[in-house]
Design a protein around this motif. Structure first.
Motif, PDB file in Angstrom:
ATOM      1  N   PHE A 271       0.817  -1.221   0.000  1.00 57.82           N
ATOM      2  CA  PHE A 271       0.000   0.000   0.000  1.00 57.82           C
ATOM      3  C   PHE A 271       0.854   1.276   0.000  1.00 57.82           C
ATOM      4  O   PHE A 271       0.313   2.378   0.084  1.00 57.82           O
ATOM      5  N   HIS A 272       2.171   1.122  -0.034  1.00 57.86           N
ATOM      6  CA  HIS A 272       3.047   2.302  -0.008  1.00 57.86           C
ATOM      7  C   HIS A 272       2.785   3.144  -1.261  1.00 57.86           C
ATOM      8  O   HIS A 272       2.950   2.663  -2.385  1.00 57.86           O
ATOM      9  N   THR A 273       2.410   4.402  -1.038  1.00 58.57           N
ATOM     10  CA  THR A 273       2.005   5.242  -2.164  1.00 58.57           C
ATOM     11  C   THR A 273       3.136   5.401  -3.186  1.00 58.57           C
ATOM     12  O   THR A 273       2.877   5.504  -4.380  1.00 58.57           O
ATOM     13  N   GLY A 274       4.383   5.376  -2.718  1.00 60.40           N
ATOM     14  CA  GLY A 274       5.531   5.506  -3.626  1.00 60.40           C
ATOM     15  C   GLY A 274       5.714   4.300  -4.542  1.00 60.40           C
ATOM     16  O   GLY A 274       6.431   4.392  -5.540  1.00 60.40           O
ATOM     17  N   PHE A 275       5.093   3.167  -4.208  1.00 60.19           N
ATOM     18  CA  PHE A 275       5.158   1.981  -5.082  1.00 60.19           C
ATOM     19  C   PHE A 275       3.876   1.820  -5.902  1.00 60.19           C
ATOM     20  O   PHE A 275       3.809   0.965  -6.788  1.00 60.19           O
ATOM     21  N   LEU A 276       2.859   2.619  -5.566  1.00 61.75           N
ATOM     22  CA  LEU A 276       1.573   2.515  -6.276  1.00 61.75           C
ATOM     23  C   LEU A 276       1.506   3.469  -7.456  1.00 61.75           C
ATOM     24  O   LEU A 276       0.970   3.149  -8.507  1.00 61.75           O
ATOM     25  N   ASP A 283       3.101   9.976  -1.691  1.00 66.25           N
ATOM     26  CA  ASP A 283       2.164  11.061  -1.437  1.00 66.25           C
ATOM     27  C   ASP A 283       0.890  10.499  -0.807  1.00 66.25           C
ATOM     28  O   ASP A 283       0.169   9.735  -1.460  1.00 66.25           O
ATOM     29  N   PRO A 284       0.625  10.868   0.453  1.00 60.14           N
ATOM     30  CA  PRO A 284      -0.569  10.323   1.114  1.00 60.14           C
ATOM     31  C   PRO A 284      -1.876  10.690   0.398  1.00 60.14           C
ATOM     32  O   PRO A 284      -2.895  10.029   0.594  1.00 60.14           O
ATOM     33  N   ASP A 285      -1.805  11.727  -0.436  1.00 60.40           N
ATOM     34  CA  ASP A 285      -2.995  12.119  -1.188  1.00 60.40           C
ATOM     35  C   ASP A 285      -3.112  11.240  -2.448  1.00 60.40           C
ATOM     36  O   ASP A 285      -3.050  11.726  -3.572  1.00 60.40           O
ATOM     37  N   THR A 286      -3.233   9.956  -2.218  1.00 59.61           N
ATOM     38  CA  THR A 286      -3.334   8.960  -3.303  1.00 59.61           C
ATOM     39  C   THR A 286      -4.612   8.164  -3.057  1.00 59.61           C
ATOM     40  O   THR A 286      -4.802   7.655  -1.949  1.00 59.61           O
ATOM     41  N   THR A 317       4.342   5.013   3.555  1.00 57.71           N
ATOM     42  CA  THR A 317       3.394   6.129   3.491  1.00 57.71           C
ATOM     43  C   THR A 317       2.063   5.637   2.928  1.00 57.71           C
ATOM     44  O   THR A 317       1.955   5.339   1.734  1.00 57.71           O
ATOM     45  N   MET A 318       1.079   5.508   3.810  1.00 55.61           N
ATOM     46  CA  MET A 318      -0.237   4.988   3.400  1.00 55.61           C
ATOM     47  C   MET A 318      -1.065   6.084   2.730  1.00 55.61           C
ATOM     48  O   MET A 318      -0.909   7.272   3.045  1.00 55.61           O
ATOM     49  N   PRO A 319      -1.996   5.699   1.844  1.00 49.82           N
ATOM     50  CA  PRO A 319      -2.962   6.685   1.358  1.00 49.82           C
ATOM     51  C   PRO A 319      -3.812   7.200   2.529  1.00 49.82           C
ATOM     52  O   PRO A 319      -4.219   6.410   3.385  1.00 49.82           O
ATOM     53  N   ASN A 320      -4.041   8.510   2.577  1.00 46.09           N
ATOM     54  CA  ASN A 320      -4.906   9.072   3.629  1.00 46.09           C
ATOM     55  C   ASN A 320      -6.269   8.398   3.656  1.00 46.09           C
ATOM     56  O   ASN A 320      -6.884   8.249   4.710  1.00 46.09           O
ATOM     57  N   ALA A 321      -6.749   8.008   2.467  1.00 45.74           N
ATOM     58  CA  ALA A 321      -8.078   7.401   2.372  1.00 45.74           C
ATOM     59  C   ALA A 321      -8.148   6.072   3.123  1.00 45.74           C
ATOM     60  O   ALA A 321      -9.234   5.613   3.482  1.00 45.74           O
ATOM     61  N   LEU A 322      -6.999   5.455   3.352  1.00 47.75           N
ATOM     62  CA  LEU A 322      -6.943   4.217   4.135  1.00 47.75           C
ATOM     63  C   LEU A 322      -6.621   4.552   5.583  1.00 47.75           C
ATOM     64  O   LEU A 322      -7.314   4.109   6.495  1.00 47.75           O
ATOM     65  N   GLY A 323      -5.577   5.335   5.776  1.00 46.84           N
ATOM     66  CA  GLY A 323      -5.163   5.761   7.112  1.00 46.84           C
ATOM     67  C   GLY A 323      -4.330   4.711   7.816  1.00 46.84           C
ATOM     68  O   GLY A 323      -3.114   4.809   7.880  1.00 46.84           O
ATOM     69  N   ASP A 324      -5.012   3.697   8.336  1.00 53.42           N
ATOM     70  CA  ASP A 324      -4.318   2.660   9.093  1.00 53.42           C
ATOM     71  C   ASP A 324      -5.116   1.367   9.003  1.00 53.42           C
ATOM     72  O   ASP A 324      -6.045   1.261   8.189  1.00 53.42           O
TER      73      ASP A 324
END
Ligand code: ZN
Length: 364
Positions: A271-276, A283-286, A317-324
């Motif tokens: 879920f790392h935004t840098g690999f998505l 960027d958490p805004d993913t 760095t998770m997407p904000n839409a997921l959070g945790d």
């Protein structure tokens, strides 16, 4: 809406945790920081996963530049000694330091298990894992991210297996006695550096014999190919994405994805935004659709049997839409909206993991 429980290919909770002092995080208490603990796991349907232990990353002192490495004569470049090849800026780790670290972390996990009064269990077999899923006990599988704690005679492998080790990444993003990891450059190819050493191939065979899962996430492409021809177990990338969608060296090329499928293995989508993201920015805004897109791509190429989840909670760095971990139902909802329902969703959530672990671990 209820969703199938999630078994997850990778979290760094144990590695990131400071057991003492003000930053200490008990697994049993809900915290605002980080991504995973028992209360948030429960809330999100996180039923268990691979709990990674990795000796801390340290920068290389005076790393030879890539340029000078390229300029060295081919005879020097061929170098069988792993430290001679510089593919990443991270320094090799001393075996004894790595052993001290993993022993401390395993002891820490075992004490959390006791403290949990039956809510958290370290699992060593598929039967135990299935019991945990039924009883809603959070299941932790001990995973070493990098084989630095293992000696070349493999005595430590046998001992750690007895203690509960069930999954091993040959290399993190640094060289060790067994193989070479990829860098975090972007964009970049995983095809950097030599393949497994003789000790690395012996390690793969020993893991097969003991029934320890071999993880190819972080391993370079030549090492990956050596695992593929040496191992008789399904190939598994516990926390990686597709290179075709995000050209990070940490992601898998189509050829690697096909090899994983041919072996009956799986890819835990990270879920790392840098690999998505196509642009490789952490960027958490993913949006969550970026995870769905990765799953679509892999499932489209090799079928639903080859794709699962590998969050990288507490290490990325998770997407904000997921959070945790508590946000997992939002990902399940995004997958449902994309057409993954019923058995397809169960396979992604945990059934593929159960199948692969069942083909890899020995019954006990
Ligand atoms: Zn990792």
């Amino acid at each position: 809406m209820t969703y199938p429980p999630v078994f997850d290919g990778h979290n760094d909770w144990l590695t990131a945790r400071e057991p003492t002092g003000p930053t200490g995080r008990s697994f049993l208490e809900r915290r605002a920081e980080g991504h995973l603990d028992l209360p948030r796991g429960r809330e999100g349907g996180f039923a268990g996963g691979l709990f990674a232990v990795m000796a801390p990353a340290r920068p290389m002192v005076n790393p030879p530049s890539r340029q000078s490495a390229r300029k060295r004569p081919p005879s020097a470049r061929k170098a069988s000694a792993p430290a001679d090849f510089v593919a990443t800026p991270f320094a090799p780790v001393d075996r004894r330091d790595a052993q001290d670290f993993v022993i401390q972390k395993m002891a820490d996990l075992f004490s959390q298990e006791v403290e949990s009064g039956g809510q958290l269990k370290v699992v060593r077999s598929v039967a135990e894992l299935k019991r945990c899923l039924r009883a809603k006990t959070l299941a932790a599988v001990i995973h070493f991210e990098g084989a630095e704690p293992i000696d070349p005679d493999l005595d430590a492998l046998v001992v750690f297996h007895r203690a509960g080790l069930r999954s091993l990444g040959i290399a993190w993003s640094r060289p060790n006695a067994f193989g070479h990891g990829v860098s975090f450059d972007f964009p970049g190819s995983p095809d950097c550096g030599p393949g497994l050493t003789d000790a690395g191939r012996a390690l793969v065979r020993a893991c097969n014999e003991l029934g320890i899962l071999i993880d190819v996430s972080h391993l370079n492409e030549k090492g990956f190919r050596d695992v593929a021809v040496t191992s008789d177990a399904p190939l598994v990338a516990t926390h990686s994405c597709a290179h075709a969608l995000c050209p990070a060296p940490r992601n898998l090329t189509d050829r690697q994805i096909d090899a994983i499928s041919a072996s009956g293995g799986l890819i835990g989508v990270n879920f790392h935004t840098g690999f998505l993201r196509e642009d490789g920015r952490p960027d958490p805004d993913t949006p969550l659709t970026a995870i769905v897109r990765q799953i679509d791509y892999i499932a489209g190429r090799i079928g639903i049997e080859g794709v699962a989840l590998g969050s990288d909670f507490d290490g990325a760095t998770m997407p904000n839409a997921l959070g945790d971990a508590a946000g997992l139902p939002r990902l399940m909802e995004a997958l449902r909206a994309a057409g993954y329902t019923g058995s397809a969703l169960r396979k992604i959530a945990h059934e593929n993991w159960l199948r692969v672990l069942g083909r890899t671990w020995k019954p006990s």
